[in-house]
Design an enzyme around this catalytic site. Structure first.
Site, PDB file in Angstrom:
ATOM      1  N   LYS A 153       6.237  -5.895 -39.714  1.00 19.80           N
ATOM      2  CA  LYS A 153       6.766  -6.247 -40.991  1.00 19.80           C
ATOM      3  C   LYS A 153       7.443  -6.968 -40.820  1.00 19.80           C
ATOM      4  O   LYS A 153       8.631  -7.499 -39.835  1.00 19.80           O
ATOM      5  CB  LYS A 153       7.690  -5.078 -41.175  1.00 19.80           C
ATOM      6  CG  LYS A 153       8.215  -5.730 -42.347  1.00 19.80           C
ATOM      7  CD  LYS A 153       7.479  -4.818 -43.487  1.00 19.80           C
ATOM      8  CE  LYS A 153       8.175  -5.413 -44.862  1.00 19.80           C
ATOM      9  NZ  LYS A 153       7.035  -6.012 -45.791  1.00 19.80           N
TER      10      LYS A 153
ATOM     11  N   LYS B 219       7.696  -2.148 -49.327  1.00 18.00           N
ATOM     12  CA  LYS B 219       8.046  -1.782 -51.046  1.00 18.00           C
ATOM     13  C   LYS B 219       6.926  -0.910 -51.929  1.00 18.00           C
ATOM     14  O   LYS B 219       6.993   0.021 -52.443  1.00 18.00           O
ATOM     15  CB  LYS B 219       8.639  -2.763 -51.271  1.00 18.00           C
ATOM     16  CG  LYS B 219       8.344  -3.631 -51.647  1.00 18.00           C
ATOM     17  CD  LYS B 219       7.834  -4.416 -53.222  1.00 18.00           C
ATOM     18  CE  LYS B 219       7.366  -5.640 -53.898  1.00 18.00           C
ATOM     19  NZ  LYS B 219       6.425  -6.164 -52.819  1.00 18.00           N
TER      20      LYS B 219
ATOM     21  N   GLY C  90       8.607 -10.458 -53.249  1.00 21.35           N
ATOM     22  CA  GLY C  90       9.565 -11.008 -52.136  1.00 21.35           C
ATOM     23  C   GLY C  90       9.745 -12.591 -53.492  1.00 21.35           C
ATOM     24  O   GLY C  90      10.957 -12.682 -53.785  1.00 21.35           O
ATOM     25  N   ASN C  91       9.204 -13.393 -54.055  1.00 25.27           N
ATOM     26  CA  ASN C  91       9.571 -14.098 -54.968  1.00 25.27           C
ATOM     27  C   ASN C  91       9.969 -13.859 -55.738  1.00 25.27           C
ATOM     28  O   ASN C  91      10.901 -14.620 -56.798  1.00 25.27           O
ATOM     29  CB  ASN C  91       8.083 -14.750 -55.343  1.00 25.27           C
ATOM     30  CG  ASN C  91       7.068 -15.349 -53.870  1.00 25.27           C
ATOM     31  OD1 ASN C  91       8.003 -16.584 -53.642  1.00 25.27           O
ATOM     32  ND2 ASN C  91       6.168 -14.615 -53.931  1.00 25.27           N
TER      33      ASN C  91
ATOM     34  N   LYS D 246      -0.931  -4.388 -51.025  1.00 30.96           N
ATOM     35  CA  LYS D 246      -0.579  -3.926 -52.043  1.00 30.96           C
ATOM     36  C   LYS D 246      -1.985  -3.148 -53.099  1.00 30.96           C
ATOM     37  O   LYS D 246      -1.486  -2.241 -53.216  1.00 30.96           O
ATOM     38  CB  LYS D 246      -0.600  -5.097 -52.956  1.00 30.96           C
ATOM     39  CG  LYS D 246       0.845  -5.933 -53.123  1.00 30.96           C
ATOM     40  CD  LYS D 246       1.222  -7.010 -53.856  1.00 30.96           C
ATOM     41  CE  LYS D 246       2.081  -8.140 -53.180  1.00 30.96           C
ATOM     42  NZ  LYS D 246       3.162  -7.795 -53.258  1.00 30.96           N
TER      43      LYS D 246
HETATM   44  N1  LIG Z   1      -7.944 -11.845 -52.064  1.00 32.75           N
HETATM   45  C1  LIG Z   1      -6.241 -12.431 -52.806  1.00 32.75           C
HETATM   46  N2  LIG Z   1      -6.202 -11.829 -54.303  1.00 32.75           N
HETATM   47  C2  LIG Z   1      -4.795 -12.500 -54.157  1.00 32.75           C
HETATM   48  N3  LIG Z   1      -3.991 -13.367 -53.315  1.00 32.75           N
HETATM   49  C3  LIG Z   1      -3.776 -13.000 -52.213  1.00 32.75           C
HETATM   50  C4  LIG Z   1      -5.459 -13.120 -52.063  1.00 32.75           C
HETATM   51  N4  LIG Z   1      -5.072 -11.948 -50.598  1.00 32.75           N
HETATM   52  C5  LIG Z   1      -3.948 -12.776 -50.094  1.00 32.75           C
HETATM   53  N5  LIG Z   1      -2.979 -13.114 -51.098  1.00 32.75           N
HETATM   54  C6  LIG Z   1      -1.703 -13.432 -51.238  1.00 32.75           C
HETATM   55  O1  LIG Z   1      -0.821 -12.290 -51.410  1.00 32.75           O
HETATM   56  C7  LIG Z   1       0.195 -13.192 -52.262  1.00 32.75           C
HETATM   57  C8  LIG Z   1       0.862 -12.326 -52.404  1.00 32.75           C
HETATM   58  O2  LIG Z   1       1.445 -11.140 -51.762  1.00 32.75           O
HETATM   59  P1  LIG Z   1       3.279 -10.949 -51.369  1.00 32.75           P
HETATM   60  O3  LIG Z   1       3.513 -13.282 -50.715  1.00 32.75           O
HETATM   61  O4  LIG Z   1       3.426 -10.263 -50.249  1.00 32.75           O
HETATM   62  O5  LIG Z   1       3.947 -10.491 -51.971  1.00 32.75           O
HETATM   63  P2  LIG Z   1       5.653  -9.980 -52.711  1.00 32.75           P
HETATM   64  O6  LIG Z   1       6.575 -10.867 -51.971  1.00 32.75           O
HETATM   65  O7  LIG Z   1       5.237 -10.757 -54.229  1.00 32.75           O
HETATM   66  O8  LIG Z   1       5.426  -9.031 -52.639  1.00 32.75           O
HETATM   67  C9  LIG Z   1       0.170 -14.096 -52.422  1.00 32.75           C
HETATM   68  O9  LIG Z   1       0.444 -15.321 -53.183  1.00 32.75           O
HETATM   69  C10 LIG Z   1      -1.506 -14.594 -52.305  1.00 32.75           C
HETATM   70  O10 LIG Z   1      -1.252 -15.789 -51.616  1.00 32.75           O
HETATM   71  N1  LIG Z   2      10.300  -3.584 -47.330  1.00 33.86           N
HETATM   72  C1  LIG Z   2       9.549  -4.900 -47.442  1.00 33.86           C
HETATM   73  O1  LIG Z   2       8.618  -4.896 -48.245  1.00 33.86           O
HETATM   74  O2  LIG Z   2      10.048  -6.107 -48.013  1.00 33.86           O
HETATM   75  P1  LIG Z   2       9.325  -7.095 -48.696  1.00 33.86           P
HETATM   76  O3  LIG Z   2       8.136  -7.121 -50.023  1.00 33.86           O
HETATM   77  O4  LIG Z   2      10.661  -8.839 -48.972  1.00 33.86           O
HETATM   78  O5  LIG Z   2       8.285  -8.169 -48.150  1.00 33.86           O
END
Ligand SMILES: Nc1ncnc2c1ncn2[C@@H]1O[C@H](COP(=O)(O)OP(=O)(O)O)[C@@H](O)[C@H]1O
Ligand SMILES: NC(=O)OP(=O)(O)O
Length: 332
Positions: free
Chosen positions: A130, A217, A12-13, A279
């Site tokens: 979600k 995703k 997302g970022n 993930k």
């Molecule tokens: N054990 C962990 N190791 C690393 N990051 C973690 C962990 N648990 C939670 N996180 C968080 O997961 C975030 C990434 O997930 P998310 O924000 O959903 O990612 P994206 O939007 O990039 O798919 C990181 O910024 C971190 O804050």
């Molecule tokens: N569909 C989905 O997983 O979107 P985000 O990663 O933005 O939550």
């Protein structure tokens, strides 16, 4: 030598950061930055399939539809997902093509509207989880729940967000077309936002129909990596590694980890449900099919493929498996 195929899942970022206004300009700017790293992977000789999130975008499109309902008939959430694939696919296509041309590569980039089959019996339809759209304070969330009849939940200490069902992906319906495009030298953007969720009618005439949900995703990316036989599944996010004891004094970066070890960390509750959890689930699932994944920071993607950054998740089955990290050796 046959080129290796990388399935890259853009977090997302890479498109919109939580504190940014969801303007087209902000999103395009982020996507242009992200595409510099993706172009680097292509320059290094990998065949590339890209998938991406859509949480903020699909939530905003849905809200636009709901707010304008007295003027224009509102579209359902599956249609909003399809719209978000077109919107984000367009940004990536435009930015990546421009980046590739800058480095002298004339490679076609195509976005494919992708449907993903889910099960109508998935328990997720009864437990929305979600997060989509923007972030709200607890007070705003309470108001929105009453005024708009939304279900709103906290999102990993980042605020409160509207939530919708998120069933597990069963099958990517367009995987043959994705393979054909890849084999013809295209870079393919597919399964955006986890794909448009569809179910096959059991009682009716067996046709597919869209359902109101948003698929994760990373989980769809893993399914797609399996179906197209990708050599590597790269989950691009905003942290350099997966950590255990994340955020605590004794946090430790994982560089190379087997599914068995990772399953133990899952049992210990090391990974937050709404962020790192999916993930890890996706990487474990891909490793169980014999595939290798890397979870890494977007800006370190090329380093991660050389084993110099990120967390490699492997099946642990190869007797002589050596952690590939920090050796500058290509992961695949
Ligand atoms: N054990 C962990 N190791 C690393 N990051 C973690 C962990 N648990 C939670 N996180 C968080 O997961 C975030 C990434 O997930 P998310 O924000 O959903 O990612 P994206 O939007 O990039 O798919 C990181 O910024 C971190 O804050
Ligand atoms: N569909 C989905 O997983 O979107 P985000 O990663 O933005 O939550």
């Amino acid at each position: 030598m046959k080129k290796k195929t990388v399935l890259a899942a853009l977090g997302g970022n890479a498109i919109l950061q939580p504190k940014q206004a969801a303007t087209f300009e902000n999103q395009m700017k982020n996507v242009i930055e992200s595409c510099k790293f993706l172009a680097d992977l292509v320059a290094k000789g990998y065949r590339l399939v890209i998938t991406h999130g859509n949480g903020p975008q699909v939530g905003n499109i849905l809200r636009q539809n709901e707010e304008a309902k007295d003027v224009i008939p509102p579209m359902s959430l599956d249609v909003c997902s399809a719209e978000s694939q077109g919107f984000i696919g367009y940004m990536i296509q435009q930015a990546l093509r421009n980046e590739l041309e800058k480095i002298g590569l004339e490679i076609p980039v195509a976005s494919l509207v992708t449907r993903v089959e889910v099960s109508i019996d998935d328990a997720a339809f009864h437990d929305p989880s979600k997060p989509i759209g923007g972030f709200y304070t607890e007070q705003e969330a309470a108001k929105l729940m009453i005024e708009k009849n939304w279900l709103v939940k906290p999102d990993a200490n980042r605020g409160w967000r509207r939530v919708v069902p998120s069933p597990k992906p069963v099958r990517i319906l367009e995987s043959d077309s994705i393979m054909k495009l890849l084999d013809n030298g295209h870079i393919v953007i597919a399964c955006g936002g986890g794909g448009i969720p569809v179910v096959k009618d059991k009682d009716g005439d067996g046709v597919y129909r869209g359902v109101e949900a948003v698929i994760d995703k990373d989980l769809s990316g893993c399914k797609l990596a399996e179906q197209i036989g990708a050599d590597l599944f790269v989950i691009l996010t905003d942290v350099e590694h997966v950590f255990i004891n994340y955020g605590k004094e004794n946090q430790m970066a994982l560089q190379s980890v087997s599914v068995g070890q990772l399953a133990e960390y899952v049992q210990q509750g090391q990974f937050s449900k709404g962020s790192m959890g999916p993930k890890i689930e996706a990487a474990i699932s891909f490793a169980k099919t014999g595939g290798k994944s890397i979870i890494c920071a977007l800006e370190k993607a090329a380093f991660a493929l050389q084993g110099k950054s990120g967390t490699v998740v492997h099946s642990g089955l190869a007797a002589n498996h050596q952690p590939d990290v920090n050796k500058g050796k290509l992961i695949v």
